[in-house]
Design a protein around this motif. Structure first.
Motif, short mmCIF file in Angstrom:
data_model
loop_
_atom_site.label_atom_id
_atom_site.label_comp_id
_atom_site.label_asym_id
_atom_site.label_seq_id
_atom_site.Cartn_x
_atom_site.Cartn_y
_atom_site.Cartn_z
N ILE A 61 0.84 -1.20 0.00
CA ILE A 61 0.00 0.00 0.00
C ILE A 61 0.87 1.24 0.00
O ILE A 61 0.62 2.20 -0.75
CB ILE A 61 -0.93 0.01 1.23
N ALA A 62 1.90 1.26 0.84
CA ALA A 62 2.77 2.43 0.95
C ALA A 62 3.46 2.75 -0.37
O ALA A 62 3.56 3.92 -0.77
CB ALA A 62 3.80 2.20 2.05
N LYS A 63 3.95 1.72 -1.05
CA LYS A 63 4.63 1.94 -2.33
C LYS A 63 3.68 2.51 -3.38
O LYS A 63 4.05 3.38 -4.18
CB LYS A 63 5.25 0.64 -2.81
N ALA A 64 2.45 2.02 -3.39
CA ALA A 64 1.46 2.54 -4.34
C ALA A 64 1.09 3.98 -4.01
O ALA A 64 0.97 4.83 -4.91
CB ALA A 64 0.22 1.66 -4.34
N ARG A 65 0.95 4.28 -2.73
CA ARG A 65 0.60 5.64 -2.31
C ARG A 65 1.68 6.65 -2.68
O ARG A 65 1.38 7.82 -2.94
CB ARG A 65 0.37 5.69 -0.81
N ALA A 66 2.91 6.21 -2.69
CA ALA A 66 4.00 7.11 -3.04
C ALA A 66 3.85 7.65 -4.44
O ALA A 66 4.32 8.75 -4.76
CB ALA A 66 5.34 6.38 -2.89
N VAL A 67 3.18 6.90 -5.30
CA VAL A 67 2.93 7.34 -6.68
C VAL A 67 1.52 7.91 -6.82
O VAL A 67 1.31 8.93 -7.48
CB VAL A 67 3.11 6.15 -7.65
N ALA A 68 0.55 7.26 -6.18
CA ALA A 68 -0.86 7.64 -6.36
C ALA A 68 -1.25 8.88 -5.57
O ALA A 68 -2.30 9.48 -5.85
CB ALA A 68 -1.75 6.47 -5.96
N GLY A 69 -0.48 9.26 -4.59
CA GLY A 69 -0.81 10.45 -3.81
C GLY A 69 -2.10 10.28 -3.03
O GLY A 69 -2.24 9.32 -2.27
N ASP A 70 -3.04 11.19 -3.22
CA ASP A 70 -4.27 11.17 -2.43
C ASP A 70 -5.38 10.31 -3.03
O ASP A 70 -6.50 10.29 -2.51
CB ASP A 70 -4.80 12.59 -2.21
N ILE A 71 -5.10 9.60 -4.12
CA ILE A 71 -6.10 8.70 -4.69
C ILE A 71 -6.27 7.50 -3.76
O ILE A 71 -5.29 6.92 -3.29
CB ILE A 71 -5.69 8.22 -6.10
N ALA A 72 -7.50 7.11 -3.49
CA ALA A 72 -7.77 5.99 -2.59
C ALA A 72 -7.18 4.70 -3.16
O ALA A 72 -7.20 4.47 -4.37
CB ALA A 72 -9.26 5.82 -2.38
N ILE A 73 -6.68 3.86 -2.27
CA ILE A 73 -6.16 2.55 -2.66
C ILE A 73 -7.11 1.47 -2.18
O ILE A 73 -7.58 1.50 -1.04
CB ILE A 73 -4.76 2.31 -2.04
N TRP A 74 -7.41 0.53 -3.08
CA TRP A 74 -8.16 -0.68 -2.73
C TRP A 74 -7.19 -1.85 -2.83
O TRP A 74 -6.26 -1.83 -3.63
CB TRP A 74 -9.34 -0.89 -3.67
N ALA A 75 -7.43 -2.87 -2.02
CA ALA A 75 -6.54 -4.02 -1.96
C ALA A 75 -7.27 -5.32 -2.25
O ALA A 75 -8.27 -5.63 -1.60
CB ALA A 75 -5.88 -4.11 -0.58
N MET A 76 -6.75 -6.08 -3.22
CA MET A 76 -7.26 -7.43 -3.45
C MET A 76 -6.69 -8.36 -2.39
O MET A 76 -5.47 -8.45 -2.20
CB MET A 76 -6.83 -7.96 -4.82
N MET A 77 -7.58 -9.05 -1.68
CA MET A 77 -7.18 -10.01 -0.67
C MET A 77 -7.38 -11.40 -1.27
O MET A 77 -8.50 -11.93 -1.30
CB MET A 77 -8.01 -9.81 0.60
N GLU A 78 -6.29 -12.00 -1.75
CA GLU A 78 -6.45 -13.21 -2.55
C GLU A 78 -5.30 -14.21 -2.40
O GLU A 78 -5.17 -15.12 -3.22
CB GLU A 78 -6.63 -12.84 -4.02
N THR A 79 -4.49 -14.03 -1.36
CA THR A 79 -3.43 -15.00 -1.09
C THR A 79 -3.43 -15.35 0.39
O THR A 79 -3.85 -14.56 1.23
CB THR A 79 -2.04 -14.44 -1.46
N PRO A 80 -2.94 -16.55 0.74
CA PRO A 80 -2.86 -16.92 2.15
C PRO A 80 -2.04 -15.92 2.97
O PRO A 80 -2.44 -15.53 4.07
CB PRO A 80 -2.20 -18.30 2.12
#
Length: 285
Positions: free
Chosen positions: A103-122
């Motif tokens: 999430i942190a790495k994506a936010r560094a590029v996306a800025g204030d755009i909301a992040i959603w997370a796929m929960m799909e691995t153990p």
């Protein structure tokens, strides 16, 4: 509290211009414009351009628009994230999230755009609490197909092999005030099976369901939307509680059941959701 409707969250293939055009007319609460699973490797770059241009032109009306990018570890992930951040959808959906660092790495590029997370691995499910606590995360999305593959689990009615994973994600999302969307139902012509799974997801506490086909919208919107009976009871609970408080009386009762603060809070949430759905549907006409 944000009562943005997310009863139905429809995946649309990012490589199909006709599908993107059609998406603007569908009664989905939210659209996931997909650059990952729905797009072949040969079409990834063209799909990225197509989706981002569509997002920039804003043809989708009041519907919430999310772009699902390819994973950071793939050859397309970095470019997808940069292009999606520039296009500024309502949210960017990350596949196979396994740690707060994703999430942190994506936010560094996306800025204030909301992040959603796929929960799909153990690993992602075992780290669900830490992921849910990550700044900038707004919603978790269950990826039940990939999860079943990773678990070596079967797709069966009632989803017994999935219950532990679904529950872990729900606990984490609610503990941190996030929205959470249930996984897809693959048999898109099976309305009865879809209804059963929607009712299960609703009863567990999910906000809505991801869908793979527009034919699934009507059932899903119906099941995850407040019923007239539920809304009538909610209004009665609020009225009874407020009347009891105003009169200095003892206990409010509706239909033979005691009404406490927690019931009133839930009733108000239900009415707010109904108002938000009505507003969305009116704006989409």
């Amino acid at each position: 509290m944000n009562h943005r409707p997310r009863r139905s969250v429809l995946y649309m293939p990012g490589s199909k211009s006709r599908a993107l055009d059609k998406a603007a007319t569908l009664p989905a609460d939210a659209l996931i414009l997909d650059l990952e699973d729905a797009v072949s490797p040969a079409e990834k770059s063209a799909a990225r351009d197509l989706v981002c241009e569509a997002v920039k032109s804003r043809p989708f009306g009041p519907r919430e628009v999310i772009v699902r990018i390819n994973g950071a570890q793939t050859e397309w992930g970095e470019a997808d994230l940069a292009a999606a951040a520039e296009a500024r959808p309502d949210a960017i959906l990350l596949p196979k999230v396994e740690s707060p660092d994703d999430i942190a790495k994506a936010r560094a590029v996306a800025g204030d755009i909301a992040i959603w997370a796929m929960m799909e691995t153990p690993r992602g499910l075992l780290n669900a609490d830490a992921i849910a606590a990550a700044p900038g995360l707004a919603c978790m999305v269950m990826g039940t197909n990939d999860l079943a593959k990773e678990l070596h689990a079967s797709h069966i009615l009632g989803r017994t092999p999935m219950i532990a994973s679904l529950g872990l994600a729900l606990l984490a999302a609610r503990a941190h005030g996030l929205a959470i969307i249930d996984g897809v139902y693959n048999a898109f012509k099976d309305d009865e099976g879809l209804r059963v799974e929607c009712e299960q997801g609703r009863d567990m506490g999910f906000d809505g369901k991801t869908l793979i086909h527009p034919a699934q919208l009507a059932v899903t919107n119906e099941v995850f939307g407040p019923s007239p009976d539920a809304l009538e009871e909610a209004r009665a609970q609020i009225a009874a509680f407020e009347q009891t408080e105003a009169s200095g009386g003892g206990v409010a009762v509706v239909n033979g059941r005691i009404v406490e603060n927690l019931h009133v809070e839930n009733a108000r949430r239900l009415l707010a959701e109904a108002d938000a759905i009505a507003t969305l549907e009116e704006a989409a006409r």
